[in-house]
Design an enzyme around this catalytic site. Structure first.
Site, PDB file in Angstrom:
ATOM      1  N   THR A 140     -23.661  22.570  20.395  1.00 37.38           N
ATOM      2  CA  THR A 140     -22.656  22.946  19.413  1.00 37.38           C
ATOM      3  C   THR A 140     -23.305  23.967  18.511  1.00 37.38           C
ATOM      4  O   THR A 140     -24.499  23.867  18.243  1.00 37.38           O
ATOM      5  CB  THR A 140     -22.214  21.744  18.568  1.00 37.38           C
ATOM      6  OG1 THR A 140     -21.537  20.813  19.414  1.00 37.38           O
ATOM      7  CG2 THR A 140     -21.241  22.143  17.477  1.00 37.38           C
ATOM      8  N   ARG A 168     -12.566  16.003  28.890  1.00 36.39           N
ATOM      9  CA  ARG A 168     -13.265  15.223  27.847  1.00 36.39           C
ATOM     10  C   ARG A 168     -13.257  16.017  26.520  1.00 36.39           C
ATOM     11  O   ARG A 168     -13.478  17.211  26.479  1.00 36.39           O
ATOM     12  CB  ARG A 168     -14.698  14.962  28.287  1.00 36.39           C
ATOM     13  CG  ARG A 168     -15.572  14.274  27.242  1.00 36.39           C
ATOM     14  CD  ARG A 168     -16.394  15.271  26.440  1.00 36.39           C
ATOM     15  NE  ARG A 168     -17.344  14.593  25.570  1.00 36.39           N
ATOM     16  CZ  ARG A 168     -18.119  15.216  24.697  1.00 36.39           C
ATOM     17  NH1 ARG A 168     -18.059  16.519  24.558  1.00 36.39           N
ATOM     18  NH2 ARG A 168     -18.954  14.544  23.938  1.00 36.39           N
ATOM     19  N   GLY A 170     -15.014  15.931  22.744  1.00 38.56           N
ATOM     20  CA  GLY A 170     -16.017  15.346  21.861  1.00 38.56           C
ATOM     21  C   GLY A 170     -15.569  15.415  20.413  1.00 38.56           C
ATOM     22  O   GLY A 170     -14.380  15.558  20.114  1.00 38.56           O
ATOM     23  N   ASP A 171     -16.516  15.318  19.505  1.00 39.04           N
ATOM     24  CA  ASP A 171     -16.189  15.310  18.078  1.00 39.04           C
ATOM     25  C   ASP A 171     -15.865  16.686  17.528  1.00 39.04           C
ATOM     26  O   ASP A 171     -15.162  16.797  16.506  1.00 39.04           O
ATOM     27  CB  ASP A 171     -17.384  14.761  17.277  1.00 39.04           C
ATOM     28  CG  ASP A 171     -18.600  15.661  17.466  1.00 39.04           C
ATOM     29  OD1 ASP A 171     -19.079  15.765  18.607  1.00 39.04           O
ATOM     30  OD2 ASP A 171     -19.037  16.286  16.481  1.00 39.04           O
ATOM     31  N   THR A 190     -23.259  17.883  14.811  1.00 33.38           N
ATOM     32  CA  THR A 190     -23.668  18.151  16.189  1.00 33.38           C
ATOM     33  C   THR A 190     -24.360  16.913  16.747  1.00 33.38           C
ATOM     34  O   THR A 190     -24.944  16.131  15.986  1.00 33.38           O
ATOM     35  CB  THR A 190     -24.590  19.383  16.279  1.00 33.38           C
ATOM     36  OG1 THR A 190     -25.101  19.497  17.610  1.00 33.38           O
ATOM     37  CG2 THR A 190     -25.768  19.305  15.311  1.00 33.38           C
ATOM     38  N   GLY A 193     -21.014  13.487  21.080  1.00 33.81           N
ATOM     39  CA  GLY A 193     -19.670  13.536  20.527  1.00 33.81           C
ATOM     40  C   GLY A 193     -18.958  12.203  20.439  1.00 33.81           C
ATOM     41  O   GLY A 193     -18.268  11.920  19.458  1.00 33.81           O
TER      42      GLY A 193
END
Ligand code: ASP
Length: 257
Positions: A140, A168, A170-171, A190, A193
């Site tokens: 990230t 998928r 992630g955050d 970072t 996630g």
């Protein structure tokens, strides 16, 4: 009048060899601020530079999914109450530029085909994105900028974690989890996630700073929400324009003010 400031990171797990790319992006964003550019221009400029750096592995060098595809996430949040994100977008070297265009739309997040078709309407070219040259790891990049008007912008972009399935998320594009921009503080995350999403750390760190807690202590509190074997890092820009990065692993970051 506020003092301009910027802080950038190049991803949890990345080491000293990636520091120059992060320094360069920070300097580039800082130059925009010094020239009177807005926090939005500065944060986007820094993230685009990192998306174009194959060693930083967002955008151009995004991680390869389990089916061989490269699907990218990017998000922007501002302290004047705007949010724009894309997730699982393909054929797009700079997903942050698509997220930027969503900021002022009624919708605030687009995924996959819809995100790419929206980019087509903006004449953002479809490009082959080769993906990361590194066999494993996470990615990230993030930038937080404040300009002299007090506008704060948090911008993040990622290729996700290596080998995750197509689709998928992630955050990184999730508000409150991967990024948050409070009235006077911005935070970007970072690391792994799925773990970050569960803890919603960015909004919680921001709330701590907003209620008077020290920014470094608040970031360390965020790190301590995770087991030490879960790779995680944060950058934040605080009320005095102080840019800071904290991680439980290596994480290149730098700031200017
Ligand atoms: N948080 C990113 C994701 O899980 C990866 C990273 O920051 O290393 O998609």
């Amino acid at each position: 009048m506020f003092d301009p400031a910027i802080v950038c990171h190049g991803g949890a797990g990345h080491g000293a060899k990636d520091q120059p790319g992060v320094d360069e992006a920070t300097s580039f964003g800082w130059a925009k601020l010094k020239q009177g550019g807005s926090a939005l221009e500065a944060a986007i400029a820094a993230v685009v530079m990192m998306e174009n750096d194959p060693s930083l592995n967002a955008g151009t060098g995004g991680r390869i999914r389990s089916d061989g595809s490269v699907q990218l996430d990017a998000a922007i949040m501002t302290n004047d109450g705007r949010f724009g994100a894309v997730t699982c977008i393909e054929q797009t070297k700079n997903p942050i530029l698509v997220a930027e265009k969503i900021l002022d739309k009624k919708i605030n997040m687009l995924a996959g085909r819809g995100a790419r078709e929206f980019a087509d309407t903006l004449d953002i070219p479809r490009d082959e994105v080769e993906g990361s040259i590194n066999p494993s790891g996470n990615d990230t990049v993030g930038a937080i900028a404040r300009d002299s008007s007090g506008l704060i912008v948090v911008a993040s972009s990622t290729g996700g974690c290596t080998g995750r399935p197509p689709g998928r998320i992630g955050d990184t594009p999730l508000i409150g989890a991967g990024l948050w921009c409070g009235e006077f503080v911005g935070v970007s995350a970072t690391g792994i996630g799925e773990e970050i999403t569960l803890k919603m750390p960015c909004v919680r760190i921001s709330d701590r700073v907003s209620t008077g807690n020290d920014i470094a202590a608040s970031l360390n509190w965020g790190i301590n929400q995770f087991n030490s074997d879960i790779e995680v890092g944060f950058i934040a820009l605080g009320p005095q324009g102080e840019g800071i990065g904290v991680a439980n692993t290596k994480m290149p970051w730098s700031s200017e003010s």
